[in-house]
Design a protein around this motif. Structure first.
Motif, PDB file in Angstrom:
ATOM      1  N   ASP A  32      -3.555 -12.604  16.379  1.00 19.18           N
ATOM      2  CA  ASP A  32      -3.531 -11.149  16.428  1.00 19.18           C
ATOM      3  C   ASP A  32      -4.026 -10.527  15.140  1.00 19.18           C
ATOM      4  OD1 ASP A  32      -0.298 -10.967  18.164  1.00 19.18           O
ATOM      5  OD2 ASP A  32      -2.254 -11.723  18.786  1.00 19.18           O
ATOM      6  N   THR A  33      -4.757  -9.439  15.288  1.00 23.15           N
ATOM      7  CA  THR A  33      -4.962  -8.538  14.161  1.00 23.15           C
ATOM      8  C   THR A  33      -3.651  -7.802  13.917  1.00 23.15           C
ATOM      9  OG1 THR A  33      -7.331  -8.216  14.460  1.00 23.15           O
ATOM     10  CG2 THR A  33      -6.112  -6.416  13.456  1.00 23.15           C
ATOM     11  N   MET A  34      -3.300  -7.655  12.667  1.00 17.16           N
ATOM     12  CA  MET A  34      -2.082  -6.943  12.307  1.00 17.16           C
ATOM     13  C   MET A  34      -2.432  -5.725  11.466  1.00 17.16           C
ATOM     14  SD  MET A  34       0.283  -8.646  13.751  1.00 17.16           S
ATOM     15  CE  MET A  34       1.703  -7.853  12.989  1.00 17.16           C
ATOM     16  N   ALA A  35      -1.609  -4.704  11.587  1.00 18.38           N
ATOM     17  CA  ALA A  35      -1.863  -3.485  10.825  1.00 18.38           C
ATOM     18  C   ALA A  35      -0.552  -2.853  10.390  1.00 18.38           C
ATOM     19  CB  ALA A  35      -2.667  -2.500  11.655  1.00 18.38           C
ATOM     20  N   TRP A  36      -0.675  -1.997   9.395  1.00 17.52           N
ATOM     21  CA  TRP A  36       0.425  -1.149   8.960  1.00 17.52           C
ATOM     22  C   TRP A  36       0.011   0.303   9.175  1.00 17.52           C
ATOM     23  CZ3 TRP A  36       5.204  -2.806   7.427  1.00 17.52           C
ATOM     24  CH2 TRP A  36       5.335  -4.164   7.115  1.00 17.52           C
ATOM     25  N   PHE A  37       0.920   1.061   9.708  1.00 22.80           N
ATOM     26  CA  PHE A  37       0.781   2.502   9.858  1.00 22.80           C
ATOM     27  C   PHE A  37       1.959   3.159   9.139  1.00 22.80           C
ATOM     28  CE2 PHE A  37      -2.499   3.182  13.186  1.00 22.80           C
ATOM     29  CZ  PHE A  37      -2.728   1.863  13.552  1.00 22.80           C
ATOM     30  N   ARG A  38       1.848   4.452   8.927  1.00 20.78           N
ATOM     31  CA  ARG A  38       2.962   5.189   8.342  1.00 20.78           C
ATOM     32  C   ARG A  38       3.015   6.592   8.926  1.00 20.78           C
ATOM     33  NH1 ARG A  38       0.840   5.930   2.076  1.00 20.78           N
ATOM     34  NH2 ARG A  38      -0.786   7.505   2.504  1.00 20.78           N
ATOM     35  N   GLN A  39       4.208   7.145   8.891  1.00 17.59           N
ATOM     36  CA  GLN A  39       4.402   8.508   9.381  1.00 17.59           C
ATOM     37  C   GLN A  39       5.325   9.250   8.441  1.00 17.59           C
ATOM     38  OE1 GLN A  39       5.895   8.876  13.411  1.00 17.59           O
ATOM     39  NE2 GLN A  39       4.969  10.892  13.604  1.00 17.59           N
ATOM     40  N   ALA A  40       4.778  10.287   7.851  1.00 17.19           N
ATOM     41  CA  ALA A  40       5.552  11.161   6.976  1.00 17.19           C
ATOM     42  C   ALA A  40       6.157  12.292   7.806  1.00 17.19           C
ATOM     43  CB  ALA A  40       4.670  11.713   5.875  1.00 17.19           C
ATOM     44  N   PRO A  41       7.223  12.901   7.333  1.00 13.96           N
ATOM     45  CA  PRO A  41       7.864  13.982   8.099  1.00 13.96           C
ATOM     46  C   PRO A  41       6.889  15.092   8.431  1.00 13.96           C
ATOM     47  CG  PRO A  41       9.270  13.301   6.291  1.00 13.96           C
ATOM     48  CD  PRO A  41       7.967  12.577   6.102  1.00 13.96           C
ATOM     49  N   GLY A  42       6.859  15.470   9.695  1.00 10.28           N
ATOM     50  CA  GLY A  42       6.014  16.573  10.122  1.00 10.28           C
ATOM     51  C   GLY A  42       4.555  16.230  10.303  1.00 10.28           C
ATOM     52  N   LEU A  43       4.214  14.971  10.074  1.00  9.65           N
ATOM     53  CA  LEU A  43       2.813  14.562  10.187  1.00  9.65           C
ATOM     54  C   LEU A  43       2.653  13.489  11.259  1.00  9.65           C
ATOM     55  CD1 LEU A  43       1.801  14.324   6.417  1.00  9.65           C
ATOM     56  CD2 LEU A  43       1.510  16.252   7.980  1.00  9.65           C
ATOM     57  N   GLU A  44       1.417  13.301  11.686  1.00  8.26           N
ATOM     58  CA  GLU A  44       1.145  12.264  12.659  1.00  8.26           C
ATOM     59  C   GLU A  44       1.126  10.899  11.972  1.00  8.26           C
ATOM     60  OE1 GLU A  44      -1.592  14.790  15.825  1.00  8.26           O
ATOM     61  OE2 GLU A  44      -2.465  13.129  14.695  1.00  8.26           O
ATOM     62  N   ARG A  45       1.364   9.879  12.774  1.00 11.81           N
ATOM     63  CA  ARG A  45       1.299   8.522  12.238  1.00 11.81           C
ATOM     64  C   ARG A  45      -0.144   8.205  11.868  1.00 11.81           C
ATOM     65  NH1 ARG A  45       4.893   4.189  15.293  1.00 11.81           N
ATOM     66  NH2 ARG A  45       3.531   4.722  17.048  1.00 11.81           N
ATOM     67  N   GLU A  46      -0.309   7.545  10.726  1.00  8.89           N
ATOM     68  CA  GLU A  46      -1.659   7.260  10.253  1.00  8.89           C
ATOM     69  C   GLU A  46      -1.819   5.790   9.897  1.00  8.89           C
ATOM     70  OE1 GLU A  46      -2.616   9.344   6.644  1.00  8.89           O
ATOM     71  OE2 GLU A  46      -0.944   8.467   5.532  1.00  8.89           O
ATOM     72  N   PHE A  47      -3.041   5.332   9.998  1.00 13.94           N
ATOM     73  CA  PHE A  47      -3.401   3.962   9.660  1.00 13.94           C
ATOM     74  C   PHE A  47      -3.338   3.772   8.153  1.00 13.94           C
ATOM     75  CE2 PHE A  47      -5.600  -0.005  10.238  1.00 13.94           C
ATOM     76  CZ  PHE A  47      -6.498  -0.111   9.182  1.00 13.94           C
ATOM     77  N   VAL A  48      -2.709   2.687   7.729  1.00 13.08           N
ATOM     78  CA  VAL A  48      -2.646   2.350   6.304  1.00 13.08           C
ATOM     79  C   VAL A  48      -3.629   1.226   5.999  1.00 13.08           C
ATOM     80  CG1 VAL A  48      -1.182   1.403   4.483  1.00 13.08           C
ATOM     81  CG2 VAL A  48      -0.253   3.098   6.090  1.00 13.08           C
ATOM     82  N   GLY A  49      -3.570   0.182   6.803  1.00 19.73           N
ATOM     83  CA  GLY A  49      -4.469  -0.947   6.584  1.00 19.73           C
ATOM     84  C   GLY A  49      -4.274  -1.997   7.645  1.00 19.73           C
ATOM     85  N   GLY A  50      -5.245  -2.904   7.748  1.00 13.45           N
ATOM     86  CA  GLY A  50      -5.165  -3.968   8.730  1.00 13.45           C
ATOM     87  C   GLY A  50      -5.731  -5.264   8.198  1.00 13.45           C
ATOM     88  N   ILE A  51      -5.396  -6.347   8.889  1.00 11.33           N
ATOM     89  CA  ILE A  51      -5.856  -7.670   8.477  1.00 11.33           C
ATOM     90  C   ILE A  51      -6.165  -8.484   9.728  1.00 11.33           C
ATOM     91  CG2 ILE A  51      -3.468  -8.537   8.352  1.00 11.33           C
ATOM     92  CD1 ILE A  51      -4.406 -10.259   5.934  1.00 11.33           C
ATOM     93  N   THR A  91       5.551   8.519   0.562  1.00 13.01           N
ATOM     94  CA  THR A  91       6.824   8.563   1.268  1.00 13.01           C
ATOM     95  C   THR A  91       6.597   8.715   2.766  1.00 13.01           C
ATOM     96  OG1 THR A  91       8.018   9.496  -0.614  1.00 13.01           O
ATOM     97  CG2 THR A  91       8.946   9.900   1.570  1.00 13.01           C
ATOM     98  N   ALA A  92       7.164   7.785   3.526  1.00 12.17           N
ATOM     99  CA  ALA A  92       6.957   7.766   4.980  1.00 12.17           C
ATOM    100  C   ALA A  92       7.775   6.633   5.578  1.00 12.17           C
ATOM    101  CB  ALA A  92       5.490   7.563   5.312  1.00 12.17           C
TER     102      ALA A  92
END
Length: 125
Positions: A32-51, A91-92
């Motif tokens: 599997d490709t793996m990724a990290w996402f994050r979501q800050a308060p009041g914002l949409e979840r966003e892509f951080v990085g993948g491998i 922060t997320a």
């Protein structure tokens, strides 16, 4: 049942470091490709990085490039996110995600079938 469990979040001062882990059960992540996402308060979840499945290719969001590093240990069925030089805007809630049986990384949430429950990262000034 596939479970992804993140750990390692917490409170850290700006400029500090944290390492997040994402451990899988019920599925072998080596395909599997793996990724990290994050979501800050009041914002949409966003892509951080993948491998990619072999760990040979990584991709990062511009906002974290040069500060964050994704790695994986397929023998331990675990993926990591090393976060250095943390900023308050990091922060997320951080989520790991798995994109099964693929060689490619996508920035889109819809490309990932399995998600963890998230771990809170708070960076204080």
């Amino acid at each position: 049942q596939v479970q992804l469990v993140e750990s390692g979040g917490g409170l850290v001062q700006a400029g500090g470091s944290l390492r997040l882990s994402c451990a899988a059960s019920g599925r072998t992540l080596s395909s599997d490709t793996m990724a990290w996402f994050r979501q800050a308060p009041g914002l949409e979840r966003e892509f951080v990085g993948g491998i990619t499945r072999s760990g040979g290719t990584t991709r990062y969001a511009d906002s974290v490039k040069g500060r964050f590093t994704i790695s994986r240990d397929n023998a331990k069925n675990t993926v990591y996110l090393q976060m250095n030089s943390l900023k308050t805007e990091d922060t997320a809630v951080y989520y790991c995600a798995a994109r099964p049986n693929t060689y490619t990384i996508t920035n889109y949430e819809s490309g990932y079938n399995y998600w963890g429950q998230g771990t809170q990262v708070t960076v204080s000034s």
